[in-house]
Design a protein around this motif. Structure first.
Motif, PDB file in Angstrom:
ATOM      1  N   GLN A 255       0.962  -1.327  -0.066  1.00 54.57           N
ATOM      2  CA  GLN A 255      -0.077  -0.279   0.157  1.00 54.57           C
ATOM      3  C   GLN A 255       0.821   1.167   0.044  1.00 54.57           C
ATOM      4  O   GLN A 255       1.871   1.176   0.832  1.00 54.57           O
ATOM      5  N   SER A 256       0.558   2.143  -0.973  1.00 50.55           N
ATOM      6  CA  SER A 256       1.590   3.321  -0.911  1.00 50.55           C
ATOM      7  C   SER A 256       1.047   4.512  -0.266  1.00 50.55           C
ATOM      8  O   SER A 256      -0.114   4.872  -0.427  1.00 50.55           O
ATOM      9  N   GLY A 300      -2.661   8.805   6.887  1.00 50.02           N
ATOM     10  CA  GLY A 300      -3.551   7.563   7.038  1.00 50.02           C
ATOM     11  C   GLY A 300      -4.139   6.955   5.943  1.00 50.02           C
ATOM     12  O   GLY A 300      -5.203   6.114   6.183  1.00 50.02           O
ATOM     13  N   TYR A 301      -3.885   7.327   4.616  1.00 53.83           N
ATOM     14  CA  TYR A 301      -4.512   6.620   3.316  1.00 53.83           C
ATOM     15  C   TYR A 301      -3.682   6.685   2.517  1.00 53.83           C
ATOM     16  O   TYR A 301      -2.573   7.292   2.494  1.00 53.83           O
ATOM     17  N   ASN A 302      -3.979   5.622   1.508  1.00 56.24           N
ATOM     18  CA  ASN A 302      -3.041   5.692   0.303  1.00 56.24           C
ATOM     19  C   ASN A 302      -3.187   6.807  -0.687  1.00 56.24           C
ATOM     20  O   ASN A 302      -4.290   7.476  -0.943  1.00 56.24           O
ATOM     21  N   SER A 303      -1.894   7.078  -1.141  1.00 53.50           N
ATOM     22  CA  SER A 303      -1.964   8.520  -2.023  1.00 53.50           C
ATOM     23  C   SER A 303      -0.577   8.449  -2.785  1.00 53.50           C
ATOM     24  O   SER A 303       0.415   8.009  -2.248  1.00 53.50           O
ATOM     25  N   PHE A 304      -0.643   8.919  -3.997  1.00 52.02           N
ATOM     26  CA  PHE A 304       0.555   8.752  -4.684  1.00 52.02           C
ATOM     27  C   PHE A 304       0.922  10.453  -4.902  1.00 52.02           C
ATOM     28  O   PHE A 304       1.775  10.888  -5.530  1.00 52.02           O
ATOM     29  N   THR A 305       0.385  11.486  -4.036  1.00 48.74           N
ATOM     30  CA  THR A 305       0.833  12.796  -4.049  1.00 48.74           C
ATOM     31  C   THR A 305       1.865  12.941  -3.339  1.00 48.74           C
ATOM     32  O   THR A 305       1.813  12.468  -2.125  1.00 48.74           O
ATOM     33  N   GLN A 306       3.131  13.506  -3.658  1.00 45.10           N
ATOM     34  CA  GLN A 306       4.390  13.582  -3.037  1.00 45.10           C
ATOM     35  C   GLN A 306       4.234  14.918  -1.960  1.00 45.10           C
ATOM     36  O   GLN A 306       5.230  15.756  -2.195  1.00 45.10           O
ATOM     37  N   ARG A 307       3.172  14.658  -1.223  1.00 49.06           N
ATOM     38  CA  ARG A 307       3.161  15.946  -0.211  1.00 49.06           C
ATOM     39  C   ARG A 307       2.963  15.559   1.023  1.00 49.06           C
ATOM     40  O   ARG A 307       3.625  15.818   1.957  1.00 49.06           O
TER      41      ARG A 307
END
Lengths: 416, 116
Positions: A255-256, A300-307
């Motif tokens: 999970q990312s 606390g959640y999957n996300s691909f935003t590099q922030r």
């Protein structure tokens, strides 16, 4: 290996205003075919290419990177190095890395600025004490240099720490003197330079869009610079590994999530070791430039935003200020996020898979930097011999069906 | 930081919610006849797309109710929020929100400079 850097070369180049250092690596166009393709030009990927060329005699290798070298998590972490993991399998893997770190500057003739300033893991309650003492004992059985420090010894080591007057008082800590920090860019650049010297093609600004397979066998990669053929592909793409795996029809238990870090304005030296705390979610060290390097948690959640979310930083900074009141009025200069691939058992996957010729080195989650040389070293072995090295054999994908998990949620620390 | 529209309470800050991972994962009906591999798949493997993701949230600091959401993981944009007993929205409803082959929209992914 050409010795590029020495006191004489520095003096010589200073006479020509440092204009004639030359490029550290070539910038070749991709060939039609490679024997091995490594997807991902971070420390792990470049290191893998280096060890493949150096130790396993593989000649025709490419490293394909979608941005510039080390632009992913290699350049986005807090550079902490340690090996005080609980289980034998992890201790072997991470200490293999620490041993390589100890000679890496010499091996690559490039200064890693590896500073073994020690790493502290704080205990804030009874449970922490028991868990950390257990881990210290396990470490010592594995020959690691971890030890238990009581509150006064912690205070001696880090005088600026507030140990008493806070919600979660500091009751003691695990201390690994061989742990420390290194310069993250140098790892990518050092490996890149030496891999390039051994003939590895480093292809930057070229995104791998998909892995082509035929009847459970890899054929090559589709990239923004066209199709490149190869019968062996190693994927070391951290947060994006599962996206690439999906193009080859492989599912991974990852999970990312974004993981954040931040640095402060530079100040005079106040803290000469690395301090981590699981319970209050904070870790801090001071860079050679004087900035505090602070690691926050994952969103606390999957996300691909590099922030990453602001509330995560707030929680970390809150803990830092309580633990070190002296930092209360400091200004933070920069903040960034990297996408980490988290495994259910907080241990990495360095493994073959059902597709012939496809290898994965992923799942490092929030703690991959420390393992860079060790991971690259055993992954190169796995690719070259088509079977795992004995150090990474336990980190196979099969552990998610046979149940031999390596649960490192305690030692993987803060962010999981 | 995201704003999430709880179907029961309305728009709130994400810090009021907890994420429950992938939605619509169904426990196998025949666990006794599953192989270790299949059981491992159910226990440990979850989708992890860069793009449209069906996920569960719970309004843990509010009404404490679970609900589902469709979110674009490359921008964190929430595309739809729906109750647990409502039908899973079709993937094709959201396809035009994704622009590039690997899932990054041209604007606002945080991975790339904003392009026009």
């Amino acid at each position: 290996m050409k010795k590029k850097y020495s006191i004489t070369s520095i003096i010589k180049n200073s006479l020509s205003d440092n204009e004639n250092w030359g490029k550290m690596w070539r910038n070749p166009n991709p060939k039609k075919h490679y024997d091995v393709i490594i997807v991902g030009g971070g420390g792990h990927g470049l290191g893998t290419a280096y060890y493949l060329a150096k130790h396993h005699g593989v000649k025709n290798i490419a490293v394909i990177e979608k941005g510039w070298l080390g632009s992913g998590n290699t350049g986005r972490n807090t550079t902490i190095i340690r090996s005080n993991y609980l289980w034998d399998e992890s201790a072997n893997l991470y200490d293999h890395a620490v041993k390589l770190w100890e000679n890496l500057s010499e091996d690559l003739n490039y200064n890693m600025m590896f500073s073994q300033r020690g790493v502290l893991n704080l205990a804030h309650n009874e449970h922490d004490i028991k868990e950390i003492k257990r881990r210290v004992s396990a470490n010592r059985l594995n020959g690691l240099d971890t030890m238990w420090l009581d509150k006064n010894e912690v205070k001696d080591l880090v005088p600026i720490m507030n140990t008493n007057n806070l919600r979660y008082p500091v009751l003691g800590a695990a201390y690994q003197p061989r742990g420390g920090v290194a310069r993250h860019d140098a790892v990518a650049w050092g490996y890149a330079m030496r891999a390039d010297e051994l003939g590895v093609d480093i292809i930057q600004n070229c995104e791998v869009k998909g892995i082509k397979t035929d009847n459970y066998k890899v054929e090559g990669v589709e990239t923004t610079k066209g199709f490149i053929k190869s019968s062996k592909i190693g994927v070391v793409a951290s947060g994006h590994t599962s996206v690439l795996a999906a193009t080859a029809g492989v599912r991974l238990p990852l999970q990312s999530r974004p993981l954040q870090a931040l640095v402060s304005e530079p100040i005079k030296p106040v803290i000469n070791t690395v301090v981590m705390s699981n319970a209050v979610h904070a870790y801090v060290s001071q860079s050679d430039k004087g900035e505090l390097v602070i690691g926050a948690g994952t969103d606390g959640y999957n996300s691909f935003t590099q922030r990453g979310g602001y509330d995560v930083i707030e929680e970390t900074v809150r803990a830092i200020v309580e633990l070190y009141p002296i930092f209360g009025k400091m200004k933070m200069l920069r903040q960034w996020g990297g996408i980490v691939d988290i495994c259910p058992d907080a241990s990495p996957i360095i493994s073959k898979c059902d597709v012939e010729g496809l290898y994965f080195n992923c799942g490092w989650g929030t703690g991959g930097f420390k393992a860079t040389p060790g991971s690259a070293n055993v992954f190169a072995h796995t690719i070259a011999k088509d079977e795992p090295h004995k150090i990474n054999a336990p980190f196979a994908l099969s552990r998610f069906s046979d149940g031999r998990l390596i649960d490192e949620h305690g030692a993987a620390a803060v962010a999981h | 930081m995201i704003l999430i529209k709880c179907p029961y309470c309305g728009q709130r800050d994400q810090s009021e919610f907890a994420n429950g991972g992938e939605a619509h994962v169904i426990r196998p009906k025949n666990p006794e006849s599953l192989s270790d591999k299949d059981w491992g798949e159910y226990v440990f493997y979850r989708n992890n797309p860069k793009g449209i993701f069906y996920e569960r949230w719970v309004h843990s600091h509010g009404c404490k109710k679970w609900f589902n959401a469709v979110r674009n993981t490359s921008t964190d944009q929430i595309l739809k929020v729906y109750k647990v007993n409502e039908k899973r929205p079709d993937l094709s409803d959201f396809e035009n929100t994704l622009k590039s082959p690997s899932g990054e929209p041209l604007v606002g992914s945080g991975n790339f400079a904003v392009k026009k």
